[in-house]
Each structure stands twice: as C-alpha cells, then as structure tokens.
Design a protein around this motif. Structure first.
Motif, PDB file in Angstrom:
ATOM      1  N   LYS A 125       0.854  -1.174   0.000  1.00 37.74           N
ATOM      2  CA  LYS A 125       0.000   0.000   0.000  1.00 37.74           C
ATOM      3  C   LYS A 125       0.895   1.230   0.000  1.00 37.74           C
ATOM      4  CE  LYS A 125      -3.744  -2.483   0.352  1.00 37.74           C
ATOM      5  NZ  LYS A 125      -4.684  -2.608  -0.801  1.00 37.74           N
ATOM      6  N   PRO A 126       1.203   1.783  -1.185  1.00 37.01           N
ATOM      7  CA  PRO A 126       2.136   2.910  -1.248  1.00 37.01           C
ATOM      8  C   PRO A 126       1.579   4.154  -0.547  1.00 37.01           C
ATOM      9  CG  PRO A 126       1.838   1.897  -3.413  1.00 37.01           C
ATOM     10  CD  PRO A 126       0.768   1.349  -2.526  1.00 37.01           C
ATOM     11  N   ASP A 127       2.470   4.876   0.115  1.00 41.50           N
ATOM     12  CA  ASP A 127       2.106   6.123   0.768  1.00 41.50           C
ATOM     13  C   ASP A 127       2.819   7.325   0.163  1.00 41.50           C
ATOM     14  OD1 ASP A 127       0.146   5.629   2.769  1.00 41.50           O
ATOM     15  OD2 ASP A 127       1.648   4.623   3.983  1.00 41.50           O
ATOM     16  N   LEU A 128       4.108   7.178  -0.154  1.00 41.47           N
ATOM     17  CA  LEU A 128       4.845   8.273  -0.757  1.00 41.47           C
ATOM     18  C   LEU A 128       6.014   7.723  -1.557  1.00 41.47           C
ATOM     19  CD1 LEU A 128       7.211  10.025   1.774  1.00 41.47           C
ATOM     20  CD2 LEU A 128       5.759   8.149   2.500  1.00 41.47           C
ATOM     21  N   VAL A 129       6.577   8.581  -2.411  1.00 40.97           N
ATOM     22  CA  VAL A 129       7.696   8.190  -3.255  1.00 40.97           C
ATOM     23  C   VAL A 129       8.703   9.327  -3.259  1.00 40.97           C
ATOM     24  CG1 VAL A 129       6.512   9.028  -5.345  1.00 40.97           C
ATOM     25  CG2 VAL A 129       8.372   7.368  -5.554  1.00 40.97           C
ATOM     26  N   VAL A 130       9.998   8.964  -3.289  1.00 39.50           N
ATOM     27  CA  VAL A 130      11.059   9.956  -3.285  1.00 39.50           C
ATOM     28  C   VAL A 130      12.112   9.539  -4.303  1.00 39.50           C
ATOM     29  CG1 VAL A 130      12.290   8.751  -1.425  1.00 39.50           C
ATOM     30  CG2 VAL A 130      12.703  11.196  -1.804  1.00 39.50           C
ATOM     31  N   SER A 131      12.727  10.518  -4.962  1.00 39.11           N
ATOM     32  CA  SER A 131      13.733  10.212  -5.982  1.00 39.11           C
ATOM     33  C   SER A 131      15.048  10.897  -5.657  1.00 39.11           C
ATOM     34  CB  SER A 131      13.248  10.648  -7.364  1.00 39.11           C
ATOM     35  OG  SER A 131      13.034  12.054  -7.408  1.00 39.11           O
ATOM     36  N   GLY A 132      16.110  10.360  -6.243  1.00 37.09           N
ATOM     37  CA  GLY A 132      17.452  10.906  -6.072  1.00 37.09           C
ATOM     38  C   GLY A 132      18.461   9.917  -6.597  1.00 37.09           C
ATOM     39  N   LYS A 133      19.743  10.259  -6.514  1.00 33.98           N
ATOM     40  CA  LYS A 133      20.807   9.381  -7.002  1.00 33.98           C
ATOM     41  C   LYS A 133      21.442   8.672  -5.818  1.00 33.98           C
ATOM     42  CE  LYS A 133      21.658  12.122 -11.147  1.00 33.98           C
ATOM     43  NZ  LYS A 133      22.618  12.937 -11.934  1.00 33.98           N
ATOM     44  N   VAL A 134      21.140   7.381  -5.685  1.00 35.89           N
ATOM     45  CA  VAL A 134      21.663   6.590  -4.575  1.00 35.89           C
ATOM     46  C   VAL A 134      22.972   5.925  -4.968  1.00 35.89           C
ATOM     47  CG1 VAL A 134      21.221   4.644  -3.034  1.00 35.89           C
ATOM     48  CG2 VAL A 134      19.362   6.231  -3.619  1.00 35.89           C
ATOM     49  N   THR A 135      23.015   5.264  -6.114  1.00 36.19           N
ATOM     50  CA  THR A 135      24.236   4.601  -6.571  1.00 36.19           C
ATOM     51  C   THR A 135      25.100   5.588  -7.356  1.00 36.19           C
ATOM     52  OG1 THR A 135      23.218   3.823  -8.620  1.00 36.19           O
ATOM     53  CG2 THR A 135      22.996   2.421  -6.686  1.00 36.19           C
ATOM     54  N   LYS A 136      26.252   5.136  -7.791  1.00 34.94           N
ATOM     55  CA  LYS A 136      27.209   6.029  -8.452  1.00 34.94           C
ATOM     56  C   LYS A 136      27.108   6.010  -9.982  1.00 34.94           C
ATOM     57  CE  LYS A 136      30.843   6.020  -4.910  1.00 34.94           C
ATOM     58  NZ  LYS A 136      32.267   5.707  -4.628  1.00 34.94           N
ATOM     59  N   ASP A 137      26.042   5.407 -10.530  1.00 41.31           N
ATOM     60  CA  ASP A 137      25.977   5.305 -11.979  1.00 41.31           C
ATOM     61  C   ASP A 137      25.436   6.560 -12.645  1.00 41.31           C
ATOM     62  OD1 ASP A 137      23.303   5.214 -11.372  1.00 41.31           O
ATOM     63  OD2 ASP A 137      22.973   3.164 -12.067  1.00 41.31           O
ATOM     64  N   GLY A 138      25.070   7.563 -11.873  1.00 36.41           N
ATOM     65  CA  GLY A 138      24.612   8.828 -12.433  1.00 36.41           C
ATOM     66  C   GLY A 138      23.159   8.860 -12.839  1.00 36.41           C
TER      67      GLY A 138
END
Length: 492
Positions: A234-247
């Motif tokens: 049951k999704p509540d929220l979503v967040v994005s960003g660069k976690v790994t180093k692949d760009g």
C-alpha cells in the motif's frame, strides 16, 4: 495525501492528530474570491531570458537566474469550491524570495488545464524539475482528488517561461480508473535516456510514466510496476534521487506491507529501459502505516552514494528519522536512527512531538556537506506553548549525519520574527525546506506554521540558519487574504 490502509494520512503541511483530526481543516477554510486571485498574479520581471539548455536551478521558473519559492495549498477554497487547492510562487531575487512579487495559480487561472472543483486538492504535492530542457524550471503539481470522467487523480505540469508559470498541462492515469492516481509523485530520469520521467503512486499501484512530456499533453509509455513479488503493498509516498554512483536517478516507494504487517521502503534502481522490480527493500520504523511520514535522498558524507532518509513522525515516542546509508546496491538494509533522545539532538521525546513529520536536505553552513532539517510540529515550546512546533537541523559531515552540533529553531529563537505568545498550536515545522536562495553557498531554512498560516524564512550563515534577519510571511502578505490557516506543502 489520502486514506491509505484505512488510516488517515494528513496532508503534508497538516499533521494528523488524535485530539485535532482533519475537521480542523474544514473549520478554518477561507474563500479566495476571483478578484483576490487576480490581484496576486504579479508578472515576474526578468533580467535576461533563459537559454535553450537544462535549467541551472530547477526552481528558477522564469529564467532570471534566481531560485523561486513555491508551495502548494491543497486546502484553498477557489470560487466557492472548498479544498480545490492552489499554488503560490514567491519570485526570487538576488537577495532571496521577494514577497512583493508573487503569483497565485489555481485550476481556474488562464492557461492552466482543468477547473477548480471541490476536493481536487490541487497542490497537495509540488515538485520542481526542468521537464522539457528549455532552460526554465517547471513545477509538477498533484491533484489527487481530481475527477476526469471515470479516472481519478491527475498531475499537472506548470511550464516555466520568461513570463513565469502561465501554462499548465494535465496528465491522468494511463490505465487504472478511480484508483487515486498521483497520490504522490517523484521526478527523475529513471530510464537513462536523457528525459525526465514521473513516478506516480496510487493506493495500490506504482506507475513509471516516461518522458518526454509536452505542452500539448503527449508523453511516453507508462508501466505499472505492481505487483511486487506477490506482495500486497500500500504505497504512501515516493522519493527520488541518485543513490548509486551510476549517475542515473533512482527512487524509493514507501508504504505498508500488509502481508508482513510492516512498513517498508522498496528501492528501484534507475537504468537503461527503466526499473522492472525493486532492487532492494528495507524495513521502516512503525507498525501501523506511515502516518505523517516524509523522505529525502542526500549524500551526507560525500562518499558518492545518496543516503535515504525516512521520517516517521508516529514511530516510537515522539517520532524518529532513519538514515539508510547509500551503497552500490542501494540503501543499506539497516539504518541509523535519530530521535530527540539521540546525543546532541535538542529536546526530549514526547508522544505528540511528531519528530520527522517533514525533512529536507542541503548545506546550511557552507562546509560542503548536506545537512538535514527535521520538522517537529507538535513540539511544546517554553513549557506552555502547546504544539507550537519547531525545526531541528542535524549536521552532515565526513562521518555522515550526526546529532553533534545540531540546533533547534522555534519562535523563541532570538531574532525569529513574530510574537511567540501568538504561536500556541501553530504547528511550526509542518513543512520544511532547505534551499540557497541568495547564492551565498549556505541554504536558508524555510518552515511553515500551518495552523496559523505563517511561513518563516531564516538566513543561512557559516554556523547554519539564524533567526537574525529572518522573514515572516503571513497568508495576508502572501496575497491569500486574512486566513487563519493554510495547508502549505513546500517543494521537494
């Protein structure tokens, strides 16, 4: 947000409370007349036009080289339509946001798709990005209550231009009907094709809607990433960003796993062709759904990996913030947890504090490491200001995020504008934002006190935000009239 898993999720910028539930919102709404809306649409003045390249600042909507301050107010009444929602933009200058230059945008504004209707909740979430690489930042605005025939929920792209945000294109669910599309969204190039994509969640599904997005309403293909390995999420929220180093941009979906009765974060790694299933999942504190949750991604120790931060305002006693350190495979499976009981963190945990209700990351002191602002809207100040609220800034550094050197900001902080005696039940920290508006390398702290309709902006210094020279904006000074409450949700 909306009902998820049978629990009331308060709108970002309005904490849910056992003693003051969502009925307070309905009691404190104020009508915005058509004349008032027109009066605050101040055309921005540009120094130079933007060039045809990706915007330097994704929140520079008119291309003048200055970041603009934007927030959504899902509770705004427009032309008699309660909770139709609105977006406020305070245009930037060399010295930061200029309250004298502002715009109020609704679905009744010229050039904006749709029309204001009761319970559209336009502005529930606002996210800045240059969606079409024209050099102007754009604003992605959700309207999770919007009805489009058999479809429910939309997001609108307000297109940046030399004249500001004067056009808006609406996008609805690609397939599911009456599913609460655009409950939350995150933006990034998740498919490594150079185009911005949008992740849009519903009460049950996770959609990746591929770019390019155009003013005429065209877009790329959409993929439903559910079910997830047979799990009932049951999704509540979503967040994005660069976690790994692949760009490539990644994203994480936070929600409730009803199979295991636990809160989870499902991490999706971006790449060519886009993600097909989660690369990793981690357990998030709390056992009754993510009520009052927040999230951000930032590299607090500058090791090249983005760290996933999850604020859970209802976890434990008083709330907590969990930091899942970034790795080559995604967020670590275990977290470092911060509460008001953590060494160096001001305050004492109390059941109604809501520590972690909102979070935002940026460098506040110019040392090159991102810091973390944590909203605590239920904090009691001075022993007698009940739920006046506060914001704590945790420090980033070579060893990652730490409570050492952290500071709390509230209406009693020297120099903070406003009368502390008026801040009882203010809910300062309902929404928080760290952003360097004046280009000095130190992020300012923006925090809203939604229960009394106020927005505070604290300057950044070499030691972090300060109350000296702070700015107080009210609903009246923002052109919203004499409202005693708003539902401000600052940009991600």
């Amino acid at each position: 947000m909306s009902l998820a898993g049978g629990l009331l999720i308060a709108p970002k910028g309005r904490p849910a409370s056992a003693s003051t539930p969502g009925d307070t919102i309905r009691k404190r709404l104020c009508l915005l007349s058509a004349g008032l809306l027109a009066s605050v649409l101040t055309p921005p003045v540009l120094a130079t036009p933007a060039t045809a390249a990706v915007a330097k600042y994704v929140d520079d909507f008119n291309g003048d080289g200055h970041r603009d301050l934007a927030f959504g107010d899902r509770t705004a009444t427009v032309s008699g339509k309660k909770q139709a929602g609105a977006v406020v933009v305070v245009w930037g200058s060399a010295h930061g946001p200029d309250p004298a230059k502002r715009s109020l945008i609704t679905q009744n504004s010229p050039g904006i798709a749709g029309g204001a209707e009761t319970n559209d909740f336009f502005g529930a979430k606002v996210t800045a990005a240059d969606m079409n690489k024209d050099g102007y930042g754009d604003l992605v605005v959700t309207a999770p209550g919007e009805d489009v025939g058999a479809y429910h929920g939309t997001f609108t792209i307000l297109w940046g231009s030399r004249a500001g945000l004067t056009e808006g294109t609406s996008f609805k669910s690609p397939a599911c009907k009456d599913c609460g599309f655009a409950k939350d969204v995150a933006v990034g190039d998740f498919t490594a094709d150079g185009r911005q994509d949008v992740v849009s969640i519903t009460d049950d599904y996770v959609y990746v809607v591929r770019g390019p997005f155009t003013r005429s309403g065209s877009r790329g293909t959409a993929t439903n990433l559910d079910p997830v390995d047979g799990e009932d999420i049951k999704p509540d929220l979503v967040v994005s960003g660069k976690v790994t180093k692949d760009g490539t941009a990644d994203f994480a979906v936070l929600g409730y796993d009803s199979d295991t009765w636990t809160n989870r974060a499902w991490f999706y790694r971006g790449g060519s062709g886009g993600p097909a299933k989660p690369a990793r999942k981690v357990r998030v504190p709390g056992d009754s759904g993510l009520v009052g949750a927040s999230a951000t991604i930032a590299d607090f120790d500058k090791d090249g990996y983005g760290d996933l931060v999850v604020g859970t305002a209802r976890a434990g006693k008083g709330g907590s913030v969990s930091v899942f350190k970034g790795t080559s495979q995604g967020p670590a499976t275990s977290a470092t947890t911060f509460t008001q009981a953590t060494a160096g963190v001001p305050g004492t945990p109390e059941s109604v504090d809501y520590f972690g209700y909102d979070v935002s990351a940026a460098d506040t002191n110019g040392d090159g490491y991102p810091d973390l602002a944590v909203g605590i809207p239920g904090e009691v100040i001075g022993g007698n200001l009940f739920r006046a609220g506060a914001v704590t800034v945790l420090r980033g550094g070579r060893g990652g995020l730490t409570g050492t050197g952290s500071r709390q900001y509230d209406t009693g902080t020297p120099g903070v504008a406003g009368d502390p005696a008026e801040e009882d039940d203010a809910w300062l920290g309902s929404s928080v934002l760290l952003r360097d508006f004046d280009h000095d390398g130190r992020a300012e702290l923006v925090a809203t006190a939604n229960e009394i309709g106020r927005l505070h902006l604290l300057p950044g210094t070499s030691s972090g935000p300060t109350g000296a020279g702070s700015v107080l904006l009210t609903t009246e000074s923002l052109g919203l009239g004499s409202r005693s409450y708003f539902g401000a949700a600052l940009t991600d």
